[in-house]
Enzyme design. Structure first.
Site, PDB file in Angstrom:
ATOM      1  CG  HIS A 156      -1.669  -1.250   1.453  1.00  0.00           C
ATOM      2  ND1 HIS A 156      -2.858  -1.571   0.859  1.00  0.00           N
ATOM      3  CD2 HIS A 156      -1.337  -2.329   2.218  1.00  0.00           C
ATOM      4  CE1 HIS A 156      -3.241  -2.786   1.252  1.00  0.00           C
ATOM      5  NE2 HIS A 156      -2.328  -3.263   2.068  1.00  0.00           N
ATOM      6  CB  SER A 277      12.524  22.997 -15.322  1.00  0.00           C
ATOM      7  OG  SER A 277      11.678  24.134 -15.415  1.00  0.00           O
ATOM      8  CE  LYS A 283      10.870  20.416 -11.579  1.00  0.00           C
ATOM      9  NZ  LYS A 283       9.740  19.920 -10.891  1.00  0.00           N
ATOM     10  CD  GLU A 290       8.075  12.513 -15.325  1.00  0.00           C
ATOM     11  OE1 GLU A 290       7.955  13.301 -16.286  1.00  0.00           O
ATOM     12  OE2 GLU A 290       8.319  12.885 -14.164  1.00  0.00           O
TER      13      GLU A 290
END
Ligand code: ARG
Length: 459
Positions: A156, A277, A283, A290
């Site tokens: 979980h 970024s 970043k 992804e």
């Protein structure tokens, strides 16, 4: 507009119809396989006395010339031809004249396209299998280094019990191993040659289909000519296997994204596999992971698409089936790209072992072992569970871990606790005592690594 079938028509095909119907823009992808199939067909025709040895020699030379010229760029595949089959045949006739007109004897584009697709998929299945092997080599190398690198295991997404990095990655090893086995199965099941099935009902020529199958390295000929031209199960099975590979890559990507977040900081993705970024200078984003996760949707889409296309098609061949190609090619290319990139990202991934260890020590991952301690000292498990529950509550109030409590504090909750509790719930003990096959204990892990190394040596 070069077509193979003008005879019974009195009008030119409408331009839009021609474009709508044509497949050359994508089926040129199996140009080589189309030539390979024709070469085998011609050899078989000559062996059966359907073509003369001289005709065979001329056709084979012509086909080799076409192959050579396309590969060198001298001959261009253009949309002047309806499909790749027309391109090869028309060019053959241009080159060698009348003998070229005999190539298509005892053959239809229906069995030809089924053959091309099978040859193409067979080759790609092996390529993907090899790429997965590379991924497994990368995973097992990390496993070998990390049988005692502790980290929390989750259920979980809540900390559950301590495990090791080797154990966690070992789960993915098993997944990708099954993926390879699935590809092997698909290869074996599809490896029957449809050529010689004609349009749907075989042919009247005395073809030797077993010989063609043998020339093309198939296990044998397919056994029903209708099924041969109407079957796309192998496409569906392939896309299903590719979807499963992507699902596994996507889950792994998701974990890397989580582990790479500022909050977890379990790993750091190499600069070469990260992006920045345009506005936020600080970043460093996990875009590759992804994208792999994202592209999973597109491979699932291909599977849904072909399943839907096939569901209402009466026997035997129907043009709907031309729709199998673009999505299959796209799914294959997508999976190959994703496996290769993912392997590179994993190979260069830095694991912050100290952070993982500290994280494993927090969150009461040793609570089960503390309960087991009580059980080993005669407390029934259900009672032990309740006692440790109260102990955890006390720890949360005190903001301490179980092994940070004094023996007096422990004894206040249960008099059964003794000094050896500390040793019993240490990270090392929790992991090392889990020695059953498949468990994270380093000895059990070593044995699994040995088995999987052997698997890699033989596959
Ligand atoms: N381009 C076709 C396909 O991909 C080849 C088979 C054509 N056969 C036919 N009867 N029109 O399925």
């Amino acid at each position: 507009m070069a077509q193979l079938w003008g005879g019974r028509f009195t009008k030119e095909t409408d331009r839009l119809v021609y474009n709508f119907n044509a497949s050359i823009s994508f089926d040129q992808k199996f140009f080589r396989q189309d030539v390979e199939g024709s070469v085998a067909h011609v050899k078989m025709l000559a062996k059966q006395g359907i073509l003369t040895e001289d005709e065979k020699a001329q056709i084979l030379e012509g086909l080799e010339g076409i192959l050579r010229d396309v590969e060198s760029g001298k001959l261009e595949i253009t949309d002047a031809y309806e499909d790749i089959h027309s391109f090869v045949e028309a060019n053959l006739i241009d080159r060698i004249g009348d003998a070229g007109k005999k190539l298509h004897t005892g053959r239809s584009r229906n069995d030809q396209v089924a053959l091309d697709m099978k040859l193409y998929i067979r080759h790609e299945v092996m390529e993907i299998n090899n790429l997965l092997k590379g991924l497994l080599e990368t995973i097992i190398a990390i496993m070998e280094e990390n049988t005692e690198t502790y980290m929390p295991g989750f259920t979980h997404l809540q900390k559950a019990q301590p495990i090791t990095l080797a154990h966690h990655l070992g789960a993915y090893f098993e997944m990708f191993k099954r993926d390879r086995q699935r590809l092997d199965d698909i290869y074996d099941r599809m490896n029957y040659c449809p050529l010689g099935s004609g349009a749907l009902a075989g042919t009247t020529y005395p073809l030797d289909r077993a010989y063609t199958a043998q020339l093309l390295d198939f296990n044998g000929p397919t056994l029903n000519s209708m099924d041969s031209v109407a079957d796309r199960d192998y496409v569906i099975e392939l896309l299903s296997a590719l979807s499963t590979i992507m699902m596994h890559l996507s889950r792994f990507s998701e974990e890397i994204i989580i582990w790479n977040s500022n909050e977890y900081h379990f790993v750091e993705i190499d600069d070469a596999y990260s992006t920045g970024s345009s506005i936020m200078p600080q970043k460093k984003n996990p875009d590759i992971a992804e994208l792999v996760r994202g592209k999973t949707g597109r491979v699932y889409g291909a599977l849904m698409s072909i399943l839907t296309t096939m569901k209402g098609i009466p026997l035997a061949y129907n043009k709907d089936m031309q729709e199998d190609k673009e999505l299959t090619f796209d799914a294959i290319d997508t999976v190959k790209g994703c496996v290769a990139l993912f392997t590179g990202m994993l190979k260069t991934l830095k694991f912050n072992k100290d952070v993982m260890r500290v994280s494993a020590m927090k969150g009461f991952t040793n609570a089960t072992d503390a309960a087991d301690y009580l059980v080993n000292h005669g407390v029934p498990f259900r009672d032990a569970h309740g006692i440790i529950g109260r102990l955890v509550l006390y720890c949360i109030e005190q903001d301490k871990a179980i092994d940070e409590l004094s023996l007096d504090e422990l004894k206040a909750i249960s008099p059964v606790f003794e000094q050896d509790l500390y040793e019993a719930v240490s990270l090392e003990t929790c992991v090392n005592k889990r020695m059953t096959v498949g468990a994270p204990g380093p000895d059990a892990m070593q044995e699994v690594i040995r088995i999987n190394r052997e698997y890699l040596n033989f596959t």
